[in-house]
Scaffold this active site. Structure first.
Site, short mmCIF file in Angstrom:
data_model
loop_
_atom_site.label_atom_id
_atom_site.label_comp_id
_atom_site.label_asym_id
_atom_site.label_seq_id
_atom_site.Cartn_x
_atom_site.Cartn_y
_atom_site.Cartn_z
N ASN A 144 2.47 11.04 0.80
CA ASN A 144 2.91 9.93 -0.05
C ASN A 144 1.65 9.32 -0.66
O ASN A 144 0.91 8.61 0.03
CB ASN A 144 3.65 8.89 0.81
CG ASN A 144 3.98 7.63 0.01
OD1 ASN A 144 3.88 7.62 -1.21
ND2 ASN A 144 4.37 6.57 0.71
N LYS A 169 1.41 7.07 -2.78
CA LYS A 169 1.60 5.67 -3.17
C LYS A 169 1.05 5.46 -4.59
O LYS A 169 1.06 6.38 -5.39
CB LYS A 169 0.95 4.74 -2.16
CG LYS A 169 1.32 5.08 -0.70
CD LYS A 169 1.04 3.96 0.23
CE LYS A 169 1.20 4.43 1.67
NZ LYS A 169 1.34 3.36 2.62
N HIS A 188 11.33 3.31 1.37
CA HIS A 188 10.03 3.09 2.02
C HIS A 188 9.90 1.60 2.35
O HIS A 188 10.37 0.75 1.60
CB HIS A 188 8.91 3.55 1.07
CG HIS A 188 7.58 3.60 1.76
ND1 HIS A 188 6.83 2.48 2.00
CD2 HIS A 188 6.88 4.64 2.29
CE1 HIS A 188 5.71 2.84 2.64
NE2 HIS A 188 5.73 4.15 2.83
N GLU A 218 7.58 -0.39 2.03
CA GLU A 218 6.95 -1.20 0.98
C GLU A 218 7.96 -1.57 -0.09
O GLU A 218 7.88 -2.63 -0.70
CB GLU A 218 5.75 -0.43 0.40
CG GLU A 218 4.60 -0.39 1.39
CD GLU A 218 3.67 0.80 1.27
OE1 GLU A 218 3.69 1.49 0.24
OE2 GLU A 218 2.93 1.04 2.24
N GLU A 233 9.32 5.49 10.21
CA GLU A 233 8.03 4.88 9.89
C GLU A 233 8.00 3.46 10.42
O GLU A 233 8.43 2.52 9.73
CB GLU A 233 7.81 4.86 8.38
CG GLU A 233 7.77 6.23 7.73
CD GLU A 233 6.87 6.25 6.51
OE1 GLU A 233 6.04 7.15 6.41
OE2 GLU A 233 6.97 5.35 5.65
N GLY A 237 -0.37 2.28 7.32
CA GLY A 237 -1.61 1.84 6.68
C GLY A 237 -2.45 0.92 7.56
O GLY A 237 -3.40 0.30 7.08
N SER A 291 0.17 6.05 9.85
CA SER A 291 -1.21 6.36 10.26
C SER A 291 -1.33 7.71 10.95
O SER A 291 -2.12 7.87 11.88
CB SER A 291 -1.77 5.23 11.14
OG SER A 291 -1.78 4.01 10.42
C1 PEP Z 1 3.46 5.94 4.29
O1 PEP Z 1 3.14 5.21 3.37
O2 PEP Z 1 4.54 6.54 4.23
C2 PEP Z 1 2.54 6.08 5.41
C3 PEP Z 1 2.96 6.66 6.50
O3 PEP Z 1 1.28 5.58 5.23
P1 PEP Z 1 0.01 5.77 6.19
O4 PEP Z 1 -0.03 7.22 6.63
O5 PEP Z 1 -1.17 5.40 5.36
O6 PEP Z 1 0.20 4.86 7.38
#
Ligand code: PEP
Length: 246
Positions: free
Chosen positions: A8, A10, A93, A95, A164, A170, A208
């Site tokens: 992803n 982003k 997501h 976000e 997630e 993040g 992460s």
């Molecule tokens: C994501 O945005 O779906 C995600 C898992 O981000 P990160 O790996 O940076 O935590």
């Protein structure tokens, strides 16, 4: 089932950096034993479609409109994504839930639109830190997935689910393999109750994920791949995660 590793990106990238990143990903053998996808910002779908054509990398979008077409300025429809070669679209997501007020019902409608256009929705679910600390993790993820099952019952085995935990996205904090597996098992049971084909559904872990923790996470029984944010922007890190999924 082959594992699925989806990046992803982003809101990152430029025409130049996208080309460099995809080239670096493809510089070794791309004859991977797992499925690989990159979910890119909408304006770059056409560019990245060209870069990944004929390779082992599939194309994905990061969102899709809940509406079919019409007066929805700024929105991108599922049929447009399909036109641009997208195989996947992330929906729900955290976000988008957090900054754009997407409710469970909106996320379910987006998944429905994607499926209707032959796009696999990657449906994100996950609890906040406050919800985890209040012992509400199961309740929250089950509620989020239930909305999608309710709206898409007959084709629920066509979706991908991504667990997630919001507190892990993040932040550099990762759910432990045991913590993640516990939630994945709950989601699997919920999918099994809804569909005889539930074992075909990839349930990805996201939050992460990196080169160091991927092997352990991906060895859990119900972790069928990863949705990777930050580490998908660095070719070496993303390739290590792909290697961990082989
Ligand atoms: C994501 O945005 O779906 C995600 C898992 O981000 P990160 O790996 O940076 O935590």
């Amino acid at each position: 089932m082959k594992k699925l590793i989806a990046g992803n990106w982003k809101m990152n990238g430029s025409a130049a950096s996208n080309a460099a990143l995809v080239q670096a990903l493809l510089s070794g053998s791309s004859d991977w034993q797992c499925l690989v996808a990159v979910c890119v910002p909408a304006p770059y779908l056409a560019q990245v479609r060209g870069l990944v054509a004929g390779t082992g990398i599939d194309l994905g979008a990061q969102d899709v409109s809940q509406h079919e077409s019409g007066a929805f300025t700024g929105e991108v429809s599922a049929s447009m994504l399909q036109d641009c070669g997208a195989r996947y679209a992330i929906v729900g997501h955290s976000e988008r839930r957090q900054y754009h007020g997407e409710t469970d019902a909106v996320v379910a409608a987006k998944a429905q639109r994607a499926l209707a256009s032959g796009i696999t929705p990657i449906v994100c679910v996950g609890e906040t830190l406050a919800e985890r600390e209040a012992g509400r993790t199961e309740e929250v993820v089950k509620r989020q997935l239930a909305a999608v099952i309710h709206a898409n019952g007959h084709c629920i085995s066509e979706i991908v689910v991504a667990y997630e935990p919001v507190w892990a996205i993040g932040t550099g904090k990762t759910a432990s393999p045991v913590q993640a597996q516990q939630v994945h098992a709950v989601l699997r049971a919920q999918l099994r109750a809804a569909s005889a084909q539930a074992d075909r559904v990839h349930i990805l872990y996201g939050g992460s994920m990196n080169a160091a923790n991927a092997v352990q996470l991906l060895s859990q029984a119900d972790i069928d791949g990863g949705l990777v944010g930050g580490a998908s922007l660095k070719a070496a890190d993303f390739l290590s995660i792909i290697a961990a999924a082989q």
